[in-house]
Scaffold this motif. Structure first.
Motif, short mmCIF file in Angstrom:
data_model
loop_
_atom_site.label_atom_id
_atom_site.label_comp_id
_atom_site.label_asym_id
_atom_site.label_seq_id
_atom_site.Cartn_x
_atom_site.Cartn_y
_atom_site.Cartn_z
N VAL A 413 1.01 -1.09 0.19
CA VAL A 413 0.08 -0.03 0.23
C VAL A 413 0.99 1.36 0.06
O VAL A 413 1.57 1.52 1.00
CB VAL A 413 -0.83 0.01 1.39
N PRO A 414 0.96 2.10 -1.08
CA PRO A 414 1.62 3.17 -0.97
C PRO A 414 1.24 4.35 -0.07
O PRO A 414 0.03 4.31 0.46
CB PRO A 414 1.59 4.01 -2.34
N ASN A 415 2.44 5.11 0.38
CA ASN A 415 1.93 5.98 1.42
C ASN A 415 2.76 7.42 0.95
O ASN A 415 3.87 7.23 1.07
CB ASN A 415 2.35 5.50 2.82
N PRO A 416 2.13 8.34 0.85
CA PRO A 416 0.56 8.52 0.87
C PRO A 416 -0.02 7.57 -0.28
O PRO A 416 0.72 7.36 -1.25
CB PRO A 416 0.38 9.99 0.10
N ASN A 417 -1.46 7.31 -0.11
CA ASN A 417 -2.00 6.65 -1.19
C ASN A 417 -3.22 7.37 -1.82
O ASN A 417 -3.41 8.72 -1.54
CB ASN A 417 -2.81 5.25 -0.25
N ALA A 418 -4.05 6.77 -2.51
CA ALA A 418 -4.99 7.64 -3.25
C ALA A 418 -6.30 8.21 -2.22
O ALA A 418 -6.81 9.17 -2.73
CB ALA A 418 -6.05 6.57 -4.08
N PHE A 419 -6.34 7.82 -1.06
CA PHE A 419 -7.20 8.55 -0.02
C PHE A 419 -6.66 9.17 1.14
O PHE A 419 -7.27 10.14 1.47
CB PHE A 419 -7.91 7.02 0.69
N THR A 420 -5.39 8.87 1.42
CA THR A 420 -5.15 9.58 2.72
C THR A 420 -3.54 9.29 2.80
O THR A 420 -2.84 8.74 2.12
CB THR A 420 -5.67 8.90 4.13
N THR A 421 -3.07 9.95 3.99
CA THR A 421 -1.50 9.64 4.32
C THR A 421 -1.58 9.08 5.90
O THR A 421 -2.11 9.52 6.64
CB THR A 421 -0.59 10.93 4.44
N LEU A 422 -1.01 7.83 6.08
CA LEU A 422 -0.81 7.02 6.95
C LEU A 422 0.26 7.42 7.95
O LEU A 422 1.47 7.84 7.19
CB LEU A 422 -0.64 5.69 6.75
N PRO A 423 0.30 7.25 9.18
CA PRO A 423 1.51 7.29 9.96
C PRO A 423 2.67 6.30 9.70
O PRO A 423 2.20 5.42 9.14
CB PRO A 423 1.02 7.18 11.43
N PRO A 424 3.90 6.59 9.89
CA PRO A 424 4.78 5.72 9.81
C PRO A 424 4.28 4.14 10.60
O PRO A 424 3.60 4.22 11.61
CB PRO A 424 6.07 6.05 10.47
N ILE A 425 4.66 3.10 9.92
CA ILE A 425 4.18 1.62 10.26
C ILE A 425 4.64 1.62 11.76
O ILE A 425 3.47 1.16 12.64
CB ILE A 425 4.31 0.73 9.31
N PRO A 426 5.53 2.00 12.19
CA PRO A 426 6.00 1.78 13.65
C PRO A 426 5.05 2.44 14.47
O PRO A 426 4.95 2.28 15.78
CB PRO A 426 7.38 2.08 13.65
N ASN A 427 4.41 3.70 14.00
CA ASN A 427 3.53 4.30 14.84
C ASN A 427 2.12 3.83 14.97
O ASN A 427 1.05 4.50 15.43
CB ASN A 427 3.55 5.77 14.49
#
Length: 434
Positions: A413-427
């Motif tokens: 899943v890209p980050n940012p993706n087509a919908f939102t920006t996710l926190p870093p995975i360790p967060n």
């Protein structure tokens, strides 16, 4: 399909349907002395109650929405979620237009999107911070201070000034764009009426719904309570910057994690998935779409080279809830018996998605190492369900929907993706082996 029990948390009741089972396969005979390790997985996401928010304005300078002009808001929503907004009645001391809480309903009770005129849900409110003069271009700003609670203006205000129904002054029209996306058009219809007024730039919000309850059902104001969070700046001056600054602090990510699937294996590749391949039909789809790990776990137990399989549900709820306010996120642990050469992999659903799952990258990790393994976790798209805005998708299983089938290879899943920006995975997810 079983659903995990409701959990009392703050004013919200969390109820998300994940399977909660556990299984274990006895260690096959092998060389080397076993050692005991403990895996701990925790949902460390500092969650927010609003899934989406934004601002709107007119096209001029200043960016007012003048009589006859309109503006649009495009947003996503799941069944039960609603759109709220606030904009100033410009030729007043401290009046604003907004829907009654929790906002404009966008689906009917059967989950069908609502389209067309929803102007009847728009109301006129008195912010309570100024004495109302007769509305019009000659209003003296800011006027005389007052200290009342927010009240609806239904025909007349506290000073006896009269108003047409809000729906006569501001029209609201919904259009469904497909895939849980809507466009709301707000039009200033006050021209030529006794209540002609410009509308100010505004703020809009959509709250997460969890277990049938909105996390923030009063996102911009509460009737009968004092104004807060910068709403006064809109109501008195048409300045949306302070309210927008507040709204951004409560907009972000909210997701539970499904019961954690843990696999210990030796001499084979990661048995859960491989990037670039289609879902193998062994049960990963059910984990990625529903959080149900039992089908995949039962299959893995039959594979040569798989030594142990565990499903780790959180106490009481089954799912691992994020950090909510001052309440810590859920945590699960499991003692493992491992030998030199063993590999370890995990998988868990990004609960408020269509088919996203967190998993150990590549061929897992050395099961005999210790320390923080969070950087070895990645978020993947299983490719078996059409994606929608995470937490605002009407076909997301854990938001009472039915996923729309697709058949794409498993991908990051890209980050940012087509919908939102996710926190870093360790967060979001913390994995530790000790």
């Amino acid at each position: 399909m079983s659903r995990f029990a409701k959990i009392g948390l703050l004013p919200a009741i969390v109820a998300v349907p994940f399977i909660m089972t556990a299984c274990k396969k006895d260690n096959p005979p092998g060389s080397g002395a076993p050692q005991l390790e403990t895996i701990t997985v925790e949902n460390v996401l500092k969650s927010q109650p609003l899934v989406e928010s934004g601002t709107f304005q007119g096209t001029g300078s200043p960016a007012l929405i003048l009589p006859g002009q309109s503006t649009t808001v495009t947003f996503s929503a799941a069944k039960g979620e609603a759109l709220s907004f606030a904009t100033m009645y410009g030729w007043s001391n401290d009046l604003f237009f907004a829907p009654a809480n929790p906002g404009i309903k966008v689906y009917d009770d059967n989950g069908n999107p609502i389209e067309g005129d929803v102007s009847g849900q728009v109301k006129l409110w008195d912010n309570g911070t100024r004495i109302n003069q007769q509305p019009g271009a000659s209003v003296n700003h800011p006027g005389t201070a007052d200290s009342k609670n927010i009240t609806e203006v239904a025909g007349t205000d506290a000073q006896g000034n009269t108003y047409l129904p809000a729906s006569r002054l501001v029209s609201a029209t919904l259009k469904y764009n497909g895939n849980s996306s809507f466009t709301l058009t707000l039009k200033n219809n006050s021209g030529g009426t006794a209540n002609e007024t410009p509308l100010s730039p505004g703020v809009w919000t959509v709250s997460y719904i969890v277990g049938g309850n909105l996390l923030l059902p009063n996102p911009l104001y509460t009737a009968g309570q004092p104004t807060a969070h910068g709403l006064t700046n809109i109501a008195e001056m048409g300045d949306n910057s302070a309210l927008w600054a507040y709204v951004q602090t409560v907009t972000g990510i909210f997701t539970p994690l499904s019961p954690i699937l843990v696999v210990v294996y030796n001499g084979i590749d990661n048995p859960i998935y491989k990037v670039g391949e289609l879902d193998r039909g062994q049960g990963l789809k059910y984990l990625a779409q529903r959080g149900a790990a039992d089908t995949l776990a039962n299959y893995l137990k039959t594979l040569k080279g798989v030594r142990n399989v565990y499903i780790l549900p959180a106490p009481s709820s089954g799912v691992l809830l994020p950090v909510i306010g001052s309440t810590s996120g859920s945590k699960v642990s499991q003692q493992l018996s491992v030998k030199k050469g063993d590999r370890l992999a995990i998988a868990t659903m990004y609960g408020f998605s269509n088919d996203w799952f967190f998993a150990t990258t590549g061929n897992g990790v050395d099961a005999t190492q210790t320390g923080d393994l969070s950087t070895s976790i990645q978020l993947y798209n299983d490719g078996t369900a059409v994606d929608q805005f995470p937490g605002a998708g009407v076909t997301q299983f854990n938001l009472a929907g039915t996923p729309l089938v697709e058949n794409q290879p498993i991908s990051v899943v890209p980050n940012p993706n087509a919908f939102t920006t996710l926190p870093p995975i360790p967060n979001i997810i913390k994995v530790n082996l000790q």
